[in-house]
Design a protein around this motif. Structure first.
Motif, PDB file in Angstrom:
ATOM      1  N   PHE A 103     -41.902  70.822 114.731  1.00 18.45           N
ATOM      2  CA  PHE A 103     -40.881  70.477 116.044  1.00 18.45           C
ATOM      3  C   PHE A 103     -41.466  69.629 117.119  1.00 18.45           C
ATOM      4  N   ASP A 104     -42.527  70.200 117.611  1.00 18.85           N
ATOM      5  CA  ASP A 104     -43.256  69.557 118.701  1.00 18.85           C
ATOM      6  C   ASP A 104     -43.819  68.196 118.344  1.00 18.85           C
ATOM      7  N   LEU A 105     -44.185  68.136 117.022  1.00 15.63           N
ATOM      8  CA  LEU A 105     -44.764  67.018 116.552  1.00 15.63           C
ATOM      9  C   LEU A 105     -43.921  66.017 116.499  1.00 15.63           C
ATOM     10  N   ILE A 106     -42.645  66.157 116.080  1.00 13.61           N
ATOM     11  CA  ILE A 106     -41.266  65.219 115.982  1.00 13.61           C
ATOM     12  C   ILE A 106     -41.137  64.856 117.462  1.00 13.61           C
ATOM     13  N   LEU A 107     -40.941  65.837 118.109  1.00 13.13           N
ATOM     14  CA  LEU A 107     -40.556  65.164 119.577  1.00 13.13           C
ATOM     15  C   LEU A 107     -41.832  64.263 120.298  1.00 13.13           C
ATOM     16  N   LEU A 108     -42.922  64.629 119.920  1.00 19.47           N
ATOM     17  CA  LEU A 108     -44.350  63.729 120.416  1.00 19.47           C
ATOM     18  C   LEU A 108     -43.939  62.349 119.820  1.00 19.47           C
ATOM     19  N   GLY A 109     -43.643  62.278 118.727  1.00 20.85           N
ATOM     20  CA  GLY A 109     -43.688  60.997 118.062  1.00 20.85           C
ATOM     21  C   GLY A 109     -42.259  60.260 118.567  1.00 20.85           C
ATOM     22  N   GLY A 110     -41.033  61.017 118.997  1.00 22.79           N
ATOM     23  CA  GLY A 110     -40.055  60.445 119.716  1.00 22.79           C
ATOM     24  C   GLY A 110     -40.247  60.054 121.047  1.00 22.79           C
ATOM     25  N   ALA A 111     -41.082  60.944 121.852  1.00 25.05           N
ATOM     26  CA  ALA A 111     -41.530  60.448 123.130  1.00 25.05           C
ATOM     27  C   ALA A 111     -42.379  59.343 122.965  1.00 25.05           C
ATOM     28  N   LEU A 112     -43.407  59.294 122.278  1.00 23.19           N
ATOM     29  CA  LEU A 112     -44.277  57.965 122.226  1.00 23.19           C
ATOM     30  C   LEU A 112     -43.696  56.604 121.902  1.00 23.19           C
ATOM     31  N   ALA A 113     -42.529  56.790 120.963  1.00 27.76           N
ATOM     32  CA  ALA A 113     -41.684  55.610 120.797  1.00 27.76           C
ATOM     33  C   ALA A 113     -40.807  55.254 122.180  1.00 27.76           C
ATOM     34  N   LEU A 114     -40.210  56.241 123.012  1.00 22.18           N
ATOM     35  CA  LEU A 114     -39.677  55.797 124.131  1.00 22.18           C
ATOM     36  C   LEU A 114     -40.833  55.230 125.323  1.00 22.18           C
ATOM     37  N   LEU A 115     -41.799  55.850 125.223  1.00 19.45           N
ATOM     38  CA  LEU A 115     -43.192  55.330 125.945  1.00 19.45           C
ATOM     39  C   LEU A 115     -43.314  53.865 125.771  1.00 19.45           C
ATOM     40  N   PHE A 116     -43.643  53.624 124.298  1.00 18.49           N
ATOM     41  CA  PHE A 116     -43.965  52.325 124.020  1.00 18.49           C
ATOM     42  C   PHE A 116     -42.849  51.220 123.681  1.00 18.49           C
ATOM     43  N   ILE A 117     -41.768  51.840 123.638  1.00 21.46           N
ATOM     44  CA  ILE A 117     -40.628  50.624 123.053  1.00 21.46           C
ATOM     45  C   ILE A 117     -39.751  50.324 124.500  1.00 21.46           C
ATOM     46  N   GLY A 118     -39.442  51.529 125.109  1.00 25.98           N
ATOM     47  CA  GLY A 118     -38.620  51.447 126.220  1.00 25.98           C
ATOM     48  C   GLY A 118     -37.110  52.086 125.985  1.00 25.98           C
ATOM     49  N   ALA A 119     -36.277  51.419 126.787  1.00 24.62           N
ATOM     50  CA  ALA A 119     -35.034  51.820 126.612  1.00 24.62           C
ATOM     51  C   ALA A 119     -34.041  51.092 125.851  1.00 24.62           C
ATOM     52  N   GLY A 120     -34.328  49.680 125.778  1.00 27.20           N
ATOM     53  CA  GLY A 120     -33.416  48.764 124.883  1.00 27.20           C
ATOM     54  C   GLY A 120     -32.395  48.231 125.880  1.00 27.20           C
ATOM     55  N   ASN A 121     -31.578  47.433 125.490  1.00 25.68           N
ATOM     56  CA  ASN A 121     -30.495  46.603 126.140  1.00 25.68           C
ATOM     57  C   ASN A 121     -29.308  47.587 126.565  1.00 25.68           C
ATOM     58  N   ILE A 122     -29.194  48.635 126.156  1.00 24.12           N
ATOM     59  CA  ILE A 122     -28.006  49.745 126.186  1.00 24.12           C
ATOM     60  C   ILE A 122     -28.602  50.689 127.107  1.00 24.12           C
ATOM     61  N   SER A 123     -29.048  50.285 128.470  1.00 22.57           N
ATOM     62  CA  SER A 123     -29.576  51.215 129.339  1.00 22.57           C
ATOM     63  C   SER A 123     -29.478  50.928 130.927  1.00 22.57           C
ATOM     64  N   ILE A 124     -29.507  51.611 131.707  1.00 23.33           N
ATOM     65  CA  ILE A 124     -29.798  51.346 133.071  1.00 23.33           C
ATOM     66  C   ILE A 124     -30.747  50.443 133.399  1.00 23.33           C
ATOM     67  N   ASP A 125     -32.063  50.504 132.808  1.00 23.85           N
ATOM     68  CA  ASP A 125     -33.145  49.886 132.791  1.00 23.85           C
ATOM     69  C   ASP A 125     -32.840  48.269 132.634  1.00 23.85           C
ATOM     70  N   ALA A 126     -31.867  47.955 131.837  1.00 25.43           N
ATOM     71  CA  ALA A 126     -31.588  46.650 131.348  1.00 25.43           C
ATOM     72  C   ALA A 126     -30.661  46.313 132.514  1.00 25.43           C
ATOM     73  N   VAL A 127     -29.983  46.909 133.014  1.00 26.21           N
ATOM     74  CA  VAL A 127     -28.861  46.420 134.293  1.00 26.21           C
ATOM     75  C   VAL A 127     -29.756  46.166 135.453  1.00 26.21           C
ATOM     76  N   ILE A 128     -30.684  47.073 135.659  1.00 25.67           N
ATOM     77  CA  ILE A 128     -31.338  46.705 137.064  1.00 25.67           C
ATOM     78  C   ILE A 128     -32.656  45.750 136.719  1.00 25.67           C
ATOM     79  N   GLY A 129     -32.828  45.219 135.560  1.00 26.65           N
ATOM     80  CA  GLY A 129     -33.897  44.355 135.254  1.00 26.65           C
ATOM     81  C   GLY A 129     -35.340  44.960 134.779  1.00 26.65           C
ATOM     82  N   LEU A 130     -35.247  46.257 134.490  1.00 24.89           N
ATOM     83  CA  LEU A 130     -36.445  46.746 133.916  1.00 24.89           C
ATOM     84  C   LEU A 130     -36.936  46.406 132.552  1.00 24.89           C
ATOM     85  N   TRP A 131     -35.807  46.057 131.920  1.00 25.00           N
ATOM     86  CA  TRP A 131     -35.909  45.792 130.473  1.00 25.00           C
ATOM     87  C   TRP A 131     -35.367  44.428 130.065  1.00 25.00           C
ATOM     88  N   PRO A 132     -35.853  43.834 129.277  1.00 20.17           N
ATOM     89  CA  PRO A 132     -37.091  43.786 128.694  1.00 20.17           C
ATOM     90  C   PRO A 132     -38.362  43.510 129.590  1.00 20.17           C
TER      91      PRO A 132
END
Length: 132
Positions: A103-132
């Protein structure tokens, strides 16, 4: 794939909701009752800080607000959890009788995906200009 073309942002939203919900769920008990966790962690502040990182990071991930920072926090937490389970408690990968580290390993994989890929266009990051 033709059917699911251009749905990456929905996939990232689903990942953020899943990972964020799990971290919120596991962070709340550490915030509510850090004294109960003192036995496992050795002091009262360590579980509180871990719980704070899980809870705040989980909310940030779900909202897509500074998602890469939330992902980095999750990566650090999961590396610590894996270190504890693998080297300290010598937990197996998976077991029906004992807590494993799969379980910890799959959470690490998901966390790495968020770290490397980011939030996507459906996010506050996209609204405030942090994405892409």
């Amino acid at each position: 794939m033709i059917i699911f073309n251009n749905l990456q942002d929905l996939g990232l939203l689903a990942l953020r909701i899943a990972i964020g919900s799990i971290f919120i769920y596991h962070g709340l008990p550490k915030l509510k009752k850090p004294k109960a966790m003192e036995q496992m962690f050795g002091n009262i502040w360590f579980p509180f800080l871990i719980g704070l990182g899980e809870f705040v990071g989980g909310i940030a991930a779900i909202l897509g607000f500074y998602t890469e920072i939330a992902g980095l926090i999750f990566v650090i937490l999961m590396l610590g959890a894996l270190y504890f389970k693998l080297l300290t408690s010598k937990a197996p990968f998976s077991s029906m009788k004992k807590l494993g580290w799969e379980f910890d390993l799959i959470l690490l994989g998901g966390a790495l995906a968020l770290l490397f890929i980011g939030a996507g266009n459906i996010s506050i990051d996209a609204v405030i200009g942090l994405w892409p």
